[in-house]
Design a protein around this motif. Structure first.
Motif, PDB file in Angstrom:
ATOM      1  N   TYR A  16     110.262   6.061   2.520  1.00 15.94           N
ATOM      2  CA  TYR A  16     110.649   5.496   1.231  1.00 15.94           C
ATOM      3  C   TYR A  16     111.412   6.519   0.394  1.00 15.94           C
ATOM      4  O   TYR A  16     112.444   6.204  -0.205  1.00 15.94           O
ATOM      5  N   GLU A  17     110.917   7.757   0.357  1.00 19.48           N
ATOM      6  CA  GLU A  17     111.580   8.801  -0.431  1.00 19.48           C
ATOM      7  C   GLU A  17     112.976   9.095   0.107  1.00 19.48           C
ATOM      8  O   GLU A  17     113.931   9.259  -0.651  1.00 19.48           O
ATOM      9  N   SER A  18     113.110   9.168   1.434  1.00 17.75           N
ATOM     10  CA  SER A  18     114.430   9.401   2.034  1.00 17.75           C
ATOM     11  C   SER A  18     115.379   8.258   1.698  1.00 17.75           C
ATOM     12  O   SER A  18     116.554   8.479   1.380  1.00 17.75           O
ATOM     13  N   ALA A  19     114.875   7.041   1.751  1.00 20.29           N
ATOM     14  CA  ALA A  19     115.699   5.879   1.419  1.00 20.29           C
ATOM     15  C   ALA A  19     116.082   5.895  -0.053  1.00 20.29           C
ATOM     16  O   ALA A  19     117.208   5.529  -0.411  1.00 20.29           O
ATOM     17  N   SER A  20     115.187   6.345  -0.903  1.00 19.53           N
ATOM     18  CA  SER A  20     115.470   6.428  -2.327  1.00 19.53           C
ATOM     19  C   SER A  20     116.602   7.412  -2.603  1.00 19.53           C
ATOM     20  O   SER A  20     117.526   7.120  -3.372  1.00 19.53           O
ATOM     21  N   VAL A  21     116.563   8.566  -1.957  1.00 14.96           N
ATOM     22  CA  VAL A  21     117.616   9.573  -2.124  1.00 14.96           C
ATOM     23  C   VAL A  21     118.941   9.031  -1.581  1.00 14.96           C
ATOM     24  O   VAL A  21     119.981   9.109  -2.241  1.00 14.96           O
ATOM     25  N   ALA A  22     118.909   8.477  -0.375  1.00 16.68           N
ATOM     26  CA  ALA A  22     120.134   7.945   0.235  1.00 16.68           C
ATOM     27  C   ALA A  22     120.694   6.777  -0.567  1.00 16.68           C
ATOM     28  O   ALA A  22     121.910   6.627  -0.685  1.00 16.68           O
ATOM     29  N   ALA A  23     119.829   5.964  -1.127  1.00 24.56           N
ATOM     30  CA  ALA A  23     120.272   4.798  -1.903  1.00 24.56           C
ATOM     31  C   ALA A  23     121.081   5.224  -3.127  1.00 24.56           C
ATOM     32  O   ALA A  23     122.088   4.599  -3.459  1.00 24.56           O
ATOM     33  N   TRP A  67     124.555  12.963  10.477  1.00 21.85           N
ATOM     34  CA  TRP A  67     124.723  14.257   9.805  1.00 21.85           C
ATOM     35  C   TRP A  67     125.297  14.059   8.408  1.00 21.85           C
ATOM     36  O   TRP A  67     124.857  14.682   7.447  1.00 21.85           O
ATOM     37  N   ALA A  68     126.292  13.185   8.267  1.00 21.27           N
ATOM     38  CA  ALA A  68     126.899  12.922   6.961  1.00 21.27           C
ATOM     39  C   ALA A  68     125.873  12.331   5.994  1.00 21.27           C
ATOM     40  O   ALA A  68     125.808  12.730   4.826  1.00 21.27           O
ATOM     41  N   ASP A  69     125.055  11.407   6.482  1.00 20.42           N
ATOM     42  CA  ASP A  69     124.011  10.813   5.633  1.00 20.42           C
ATOM     43  C   ASP A  69     122.998  11.862   5.194  1.00 20.42           C
ATOM     44  O   ASP A  69     122.572  11.889   4.034  1.00 20.42           O
ATOM     45  N   ARG A  70     122.602  12.729   6.120  1.00 18.75           N
ATOM     46  CA  ARG A  70     121.637  13.778   5.780  1.00 18.75           C
ATOM     47  C   ARG A  70     122.213  14.748   4.755  1.00 18.75           C
ATOM     48  O   ARG A  70     121.529  15.151   3.817  1.00 18.75           O
ATOM     49  N   MET A  71     123.469  15.126   4.922  1.00 16.88           N
ATOM     50  CA  MET A  71     124.104  16.049   3.984  1.00 16.88           C
ATOM     51  C   MET A  71     124.251  15.396   2.606  1.00 16.88           C
ATOM     52  O   MET A  71     124.024  16.043   1.584  1.00 16.88           O
ATOM     53  N   ALA A  72     124.618  14.134   2.570  1.00 14.64           N
ATOM     54  CA  ALA A  72     124.745  13.435   1.292  1.00 14.64           C
ATOM     55  C   ALA A  72     123.400  13.377   0.579  1.00 14.64           C
ATOM     56  O   ALA A  72     123.317  13.579  -0.639  1.00 14.64           O
ATOM     57  N   ALA A  73     122.340  13.116   1.331  1.00 12.77           N
ATOM     58  CA  ALA A  73     120.998  13.074   0.744  1.00 12.77           C
ATOM     59  C   ALA A  73     120.608  14.442   0.199  1.00 12.77           C
ATOM     60  O   ALA A  73     120.058  14.549  -0.905  1.00 12.77           O
ATOM     61  N   LEU A  74     120.908  15.501   0.937  1.00 20.79           N
ATOM     62  CA  LEU A  74     120.596  16.848   0.460  1.00 20.79           C
ATOM     63  C   LEU A  74     121.420  17.208  -0.772  1.00 20.79           C
ATOM     64  O   LEU A  74     120.896  17.771  -1.736  1.00 20.79           O
ATOM     65  N   ARG A  75     122.719  16.897  -0.739  1.00 26.02           N
ATOM     66  CA  ARG A  75     123.571  17.212  -1.894  1.00 26.02           C
ATOM     67  C   ARG A  75     123.101  16.493  -3.148  1.00 26.02           C
ATOM     68  O   ARG A  75     123.211  17.024  -4.253  1.00 26.02           O
ATOM     69  N   SER A  76     122.574  15.290  -3.001  1.00 21.37           N
ATOM     70  CA  SER A  76     122.146  14.535  -4.174  1.00 21.37           C
ATOM     71  C   SER A  76     120.939  15.172  -4.855  1.00 21.37           C
ATOM     72  O   SER A  76     120.669  14.877  -6.017  1.00 21.37           O
TER      73      SER A  76
END
Length: 118
Positions: free
Chosen positions: A15-22, A79-88
């Motif tokens: 849920y937390e990962s989805a929240s960041v990615a969302a 990888w792009a999704d993971r980096m976007a989540a980290l950058r956010s």
């Protein structure tokens, strides 16, 4: 009678990962989870993509160069999704201000702006 949605319990980390990615992808959390579920379904059903090989590369135990073009595309997107989540989750402005340091950044037009400490 079919439902458009059904309540489901998810692990907190999902849920937390989805929240960041969302936030990064301008989706709601349920939309992000549904997006990931559709991708996963297609990956597992695809005869051209080995889920096991992709998972190995993402875990750091497999070779990216040995993947097919489609598998490499899946890995690059992850990888792009993971980096976007980290950058956010980064907030350099607050970190620099808290440390009393000034910093430079580009504005929307590409001009350098110097932000002073404090």
């Amino acid at each position: 009678m079919s439902r458009s949605s059904q309540p489901t319990r998810l692990p907190a980390d999902v849920y937390e990962s989805a929240s960041v990615a969302a936030r990064v992808t301008s989706r709601t959390v349920p939309q992000q989870i549904a997006h990931w579920a559709r991708i996963g379904r297609e990956l597992e059903m695809s005869p051209q993509v080995s889920h096991r090989d992709v998972a190995r590369v993402l875990a750091g135990t497999g070779s990216y160069d040995e993947l097919s073009g489609q598998e490499q595309a899946v890995v690059r997107q992850e990888w792009a999704d993971r980096m976007a989540a980290l950058r956010s989750t980064l907030d350099y402005a607050s970190a620099f201000s808290a440390g009393g340091e000034s910093y430079s950044e580009l504005d929307e037009d590409g001009n350098v702006v110097i932000r002073s400490a404090g």
